[in-house]
Design a protein around this motif. Structure first.
Motif, short mmCIF file in Angstrom:
data_model
loop_
_atom_site.label_atom_id
_atom_site.label_comp_id
_atom_site.label_asym_id
_atom_site.label_seq_id
_atom_site.Cartn_x
_atom_site.Cartn_y
_atom_site.Cartn_z
N HIS A 99 23.79 -20.17 18.02
CA HIS A 99 24.43 -18.89 17.75
C HIS A 99 25.95 -18.99 17.71
O HIS A 99 26.60 -18.33 16.89
CB HIS A 99 23.97 -17.84 18.76
CG HIS A 99 22.57 -17.35 18.51
ND1 HIS A 99 21.46 -18.04 18.92
CD2 HIS A 99 22.12 -16.25 17.85
CE1 HIS A 99 20.37 -17.39 18.54
NE2 HIS A 99 20.75 -16.30 17.89
N ALA A 150 14.23 -13.37 15.27
CA ALA A 150 15.19 -14.34 14.74
C ALA A 150 14.48 -15.65 14.38
O ALA A 150 14.79 -16.28 13.36
CB ALA A 150 16.29 -14.59 15.76
N LYS A 184 17.12 -17.16 11.33
CA LYS A 184 18.52 -16.78 11.30
C LYS A 184 18.96 -16.38 12.70
O LYS A 184 18.11 -16.13 13.57
CB LYS A 184 18.75 -15.63 10.33
CG LYS A 184 18.00 -14.35 10.67
CD LYS A 184 18.40 -13.18 9.77
CE LYS A 184 18.10 -13.42 8.32
NZ LYS A 184 18.34 -12.19 7.51
N MET A 203 20.20 -14.12 15.85
CA MET A 203 19.78 -12.78 16.26
C MET A 203 20.72 -11.71 15.72
O MET A 203 20.29 -10.62 15.36
CB MET A 203 19.71 -12.70 17.78
CG MET A 203 18.63 -13.57 18.40
SD MET A 203 18.54 -13.42 20.21
CE MET A 203 20.07 -14.23 20.70
N LEU A 240 20.06 -10.28 12.07
CA LEU A 240 18.79 -9.65 11.73
C LEU A 240 19.02 -8.32 11.01
O LEU A 240 19.89 -7.53 11.39
CB LEU A 240 17.97 -9.41 12.99
CG LEU A 240 17.39 -10.67 13.66
CD1 LEU A 240 16.83 -10.33 15.03
CD2 LEU A 240 16.33 -11.32 12.78
N ASP A 263 13.93 -7.73 8.36
CA ASP A 263 13.43 -8.76 9.27
C ASP A 263 12.63 -8.15 10.42
O ASP A 263 12.14 -8.89 11.28
CB ASP A 263 14.59 -9.57 9.85
CG ASP A 263 15.42 -10.26 8.79
OD1 ASP A 263 14.81 -10.83 7.86
OD2 ASP A 263 16.67 -10.23 8.87
#
Length: 344
Positions: free
Chosen positions: A23, A299, A304, A306, A309, A313
């Protein structure tokens, strides 16, 4: 000027290292930085988060293995990856005694973000690193080449993509692979859970890092032959990030708070080596990240971060507000870390 490198590490597999690396890398790209993420964990968890299964198969299975299994080899140039691009491939010549580290090129994940992929095969390098550490202390050139392999691999990859920052993911242990990985890092950021495991990990980690640094800087560096790029082994403690757990009925808030209150003292005493640390000195506490368990599965399915989103999603209603909170917290954390890295 070389890109600053940050290893995220704690001797505790509950601390969420890989999730944090993943992240932070994506958020730093959003902040207009070129980021190289390096997977030096033999479990290759970061690689599995960044690449889909078919891409990992392309990396890990060579054409002869695919043919033997009745599969066709991947067409050269197809997709984002190709053979001989993992960190295990890079050190294979050293492991097999056929040459020096192979300077493999990183995989482009998106504009501004690259990955040096990991591999389960990296675990084979552990014994070689352990044996050659003793040789490097004695000034043996082959031992020094082995010990500096990660540093030289990362240095080349960062320069090849003009990286502004390097994030290194390592496994939760104090073995030879992590020693070599951490020697290559300018700074060490420690994700922590507020529990006994993280505190015990800190008490082991600090003295070990200082011993590695002393042996490298005082014994090995003066003996490094000209022409071999060797890390200064700064491994400067950058601070810690608290990864807040999900609060359950069998783990009340009081237990969490009890361990949380002890972290500043243990960090200052064990990691920084301070003789009389203040029990409530939280200068090294960079951030506390809440539990995002409700977003993690979404996620993972969407492949991808978090904080990226969307409604499509499955991030609906109040979940979308949670995504926005996640974005603000990771943005603030990334900015703080980038500032600390630039202040070194």
């Amino acid at each position: 000027m070389t890109a600053p490198s940050i290893a995220l590490f704690n001797n505790n597999d509950r601390a969420g290292n890989t999730t944090l690396v993943y992240h932070l890398a994506h958020m730093m790209v959003r902040l207009d930085h070129n980021v190289l993420a390096v997977d030096l964990d033999p479990q290759a968890s970061l690689t599995s988060m960044c690449l889909d299964e078919s891409e990992i198969e392309d990396l890990w299975l060579n054409p002869s293995e695919l043919i033997a299994q009745g599969e066709f080899a991947v067409t050269p140039g197809a997709g984002r990856v190709r053979d001989d691009r993992t960190v295990a491939d890079a050190v294979r010549p050293i492991l097999e005694g056929t040459g020096d580290v192979a300077l493999v090129e990183p995989v482009s994940l998106k504009p501004g973000l690259w990955l040096l992929p990991g591999s389960l095969d990296l675990s084979r390098f552990e014994d070689k690193l352990s044996n050659d550490w003793l040789k490097s202390l004695a000034g043996d050139e082959a031992g020094i080449r082995t010990t500096t392999a990660f540093h030289r691999m990362v240095e080349h990859a960062a320069a090849s993509v003009d990286a502004d920052i390097v994030l290194i993911d390592v496994g939760p242990n104090l073995g030879a692979i992590n020693r070599s990985a951490l020697l290559a890092a300018d700074s060490v950021l420690m994700p922590l859970a507020a529990d006994l495991f993280s505190l015990k990990g800190l008490s082991n980690l600090g003295p070990t890092l200082r011993e590695w640094q002393h042996n490298w800087q005082q014994v090995v560096l003066p003996q490094v032959p000209h022409g071999i790029s060797a890390p200064p082994a700064e491994m400067t403690p950058m601070g810690y990030v608290i990864m807040q757990p999900e609060m359950r009925l069998d783990r009340p808030v009081e237990a969490y708070e009890r361990w949380l209150e002890r972290i500043p003292w243990v960090y200052s005493a064990a990691v920084l080596g301070e003789q009389s640390p203040a029990p409530d000195d939280d200068r090294h506490h960079i951030a506390t990240l809440r539990d995002y368990r409700s977003l993690m599965q979404l996620a993972h399915d969407a492949r991808k971060p978090m904080f990226e989103l969307k409604t499509a999603d499955g991030a609906l209603g109040s979940t979308q507000k949670y995504v926005q909170i996640c974005y603000r917290e990771f943005r603030g954390l990334a900015q703080n870390i980038l500032q600390r890295a630039s202040d070194r």
